[in-house]
Design an enzyme around this catalytic site. Structure first.
Site, PDB file in Angstrom:
ATOM      1  N   ASN A   9      -3.648  24.913  21.506  1.00 44.70           N
ATOM      2  CA  ASN A   9      -4.325  26.028  22.165  1.00 44.70           C
ATOM      3  C   ASN A   9      -5.767  26.048  21.656  1.00 44.70           C
ATOM      4  O   ASN A   9      -6.027  26.481  20.542  1.00 44.70           O
ATOM      5  CB  ASN A   9      -3.585  27.334  21.801  1.00 44.70           C
ATOM      6  N   LYS A  11      -8.224  27.739  22.628  1.00 40.33           N
ATOM      7  CA  LYS A  11      -8.858  29.067  22.677  1.00 40.33           C
ATOM      8  C   LYS A  11     -10.271  28.965  23.260  1.00 40.33           C
ATOM      9  O   LYS A  11     -10.490  28.211  24.196  1.00 40.33           O
ATOM     10  CB  LYS A  11      -8.828  29.717  21.287  1.00 40.33           C
ATOM     11  N   HIS A  96      -0.226  35.443  25.137  1.00 42.69           N
ATOM     12  CA  HIS A  96      -0.683  35.171  23.769  1.00 42.69           C
ATOM     13  C   HIS A  96      -1.080  36.490  23.098  1.00 42.69           C
ATOM     14  O   HIS A  96      -1.589  37.395  23.762  1.00 42.69           O
ATOM     15  CB  HIS A  96      -1.875  34.202  23.806  1.00 42.69           C
ATOM     16  N   GLU A  98      -3.508  37.301  21.368  1.00 46.57           N
ATOM     17  CA  GLU A  98      -4.922  37.689  21.538  1.00 46.57           C
ATOM     18  C   GLU A  98      -5.134  38.353  22.893  1.00 46.57           C
ATOM     19  O   GLU A  98      -5.985  39.226  23.038  1.00 46.57           O
ATOM     20  CB  GLU A  98      -5.818  36.452  21.343  1.00 46.57           C
ATOM     21  N   GLU A 168       5.144  33.525  17.533  1.00 43.64           N
ATOM     22  CA  GLU A 168       3.917  33.519  16.737  1.00 43.64           C
ATOM     23  C   GLU A 168       3.750  34.872  16.053  1.00 43.64           C
ATOM     24  O   GLU A 168       3.280  35.828  16.689  1.00 43.64           O
ATOM     25  CB  GLU A 168       2.708  33.269  17.636  1.00 43.64           C
ATOM     26  N   GLY A 174      -4.366  32.308  12.851  1.00 46.16           N
ATOM     27  CA  GLY A 174      -5.756  32.162  12.440  1.00 46.16           C
ATOM     28  C   GLY A 174      -6.056  32.743  11.072  1.00 46.16           C
ATOM     29  O   GLY A 174      -7.210  32.904  10.689  1.00 46.16           O
ATOM     30  N   SER A 214      -1.075  29.328  12.147  1.00 42.55           N
ATOM     31  CA  SER A 214      -1.612  28.532  11.042  1.00 42.55           C
ATOM     32  C   SER A 214      -0.792  27.274  10.737  1.00 42.55           C
ATOM     33  O   SER A 214      -0.626  26.887   9.578  1.00 42.55           O
ATOM     34  CB  SER A 214      -1.754  29.394   9.776  1.00 42.55           C
TER      35      SER A 214
HETATM   36  P1  PGA Z   1      -3.661  29.177  14.723  1.00 43.27           P
HETATM   37  O1  PGA Z   1      -3.400  29.769  16.197  1.00 43.27           O
HETATM   38  O2  PGA Z   1      -2.917  27.870  14.651  1.00 43.27           O
HETATM   39  O3  PGA Z   1      -5.136  28.998  14.635  1.00 43.27           O
HETATM   40  O4  PGA Z   1      -3.129  30.172  13.759  1.00 43.27           O
HETATM   41  C1  PGA Z   1      -2.144  29.671  16.797  1.00 43.27           C
HETATM   42  C2  PGA Z   1      -2.180  30.323  18.152  1.00 43.27           C
HETATM   43  O5  PGA Z   1      -2.892  31.336  18.317  1.00 43.27           O
HETATM   44  O6  PGA Z   1      -1.533  29.876  19.097  1.00 43.27           O
END
Ligand code: PGA
Length: 253
Positions: A9, A11, A96, A98, A168, A174, A214
């Site tokens: 992803n 982003k 997601h 976010e 997640e 993140g 992460s």
């Molecule tokens: P990250 O993001 O690996 O940077 O923690 C995962 C995600 O948001 O799908």
């Protein structure tokens, strides 16, 4: 046997030129590897075509990070499932955290996007997971269960066969904090049990449940070793071809 799915992803990273470079790096890095994993790259909308062109003759899939549920019409700024399919997408991320946190995504809108994705033959990667406050309040199971019941509870047994879930924990995204393999497995196991209740044991046994939050090459192997973890949804580490390839290798073992 479930085949793991590792999705990157990206982003809000990589316009078409950077995306082309990164996709080429990833493609070339994975080329020599005999991994047994499905791999999907999810760049921003404007870079889908560039990535598609780079991975066209490979098994690597292309996914969008979001979609709208209407087919067409006066919806300025939106992109439909049919358009994504047209652009060569095979997958789409839905719900997601976010999007839930910053853009008002709810379980109800997840359901609408999911219906549109399935209609357009896109494989939906539906994201679920609890916040830190919810984990500390010991309501992780309730939160995840209502995300599944409200977002996906209406799916037929046949439709479950195309869906991928991504667990997640929001506190792990993140942040550099990863759920321990035991924490991930515990939730994944309960997710599979709930899907068994909703759609039957066969659908539950076939469902791929990715872990996200992460994930890096260094921690992927222990997470992927858990019996109910079927790959990863990778943010930050998917922007580095060798890190990403390390995760693919770990998922393949
Ligand atoms: P990250 O993001 O690996 O940077 O923690 C995962 C995600 O948001 O799908």
């Amino acid at each position: 046997m479930r085949r793991p799915l590792v999705a990157g992803n990206w982003k809000l990273h990589c316009g078409p030129q950077d995306a082309e470079r990164l996709a080429r790096d990833i493609r070339n890095t994975l080329l020599g590897s005999r991994h047994q994993v499905d791999v999907v790259l999810c760049p921003p909308f404007v870079s889908l075509t560039a990535v598609r062109n780079i991975v066209r003759d490979t098994p690597i899939g292309v996914g969008a990070q979001h979609l709208f549920w209407e087919d067409k019409g006066a919806w300025t700024g939106e992109v439909s499932a049919g358009m994504l399919h047209d652009a060569g997408c095979t997958h789409v991320i839905i719900g997601h955290s976010e999007r839930r946190q910053h853009f008002g995504e709810t379980n109800a809108t997840v359901a609408k996007r999911l219906r549109a994705a399935l209609k357009a033959n896109l494989v939906p990667i539906v994201c679920i997971g609890e916040t830190l406050a919810e984990r500390e309040a010991a309501v992780t199971d309730q939160v995840v269960a209502s995300q599944i019941r409200e977002g996906l509870g209406w799916l037929s047994e046949a439709a479950w066969a195309t869906v991928v879930l991504a667990y997640e924990p929001v506190w792990a995204i993140g942040t550099g904090l990863t759920a321990t393999p035991e924490q991930a497995q515990a939730v994944h196991g309960r997710i599979r049990a709930l899907v068994s209740e909703l759609a039957g044991p066969a659908a539950a046994a076939a469902l791929r449940i990715q872990y996200g939050g992460s994930v890096k090459a260094a921690n992927a192997a222990s997470l992927m070793a858990e019996p109910d973890v079927d790959g990863a949804l990778v943010g930050g580490a998917s922007l580095d071809a060798s890190e990403f390839a390390g995760i693919v290798e770990a998922a393949s073992r």
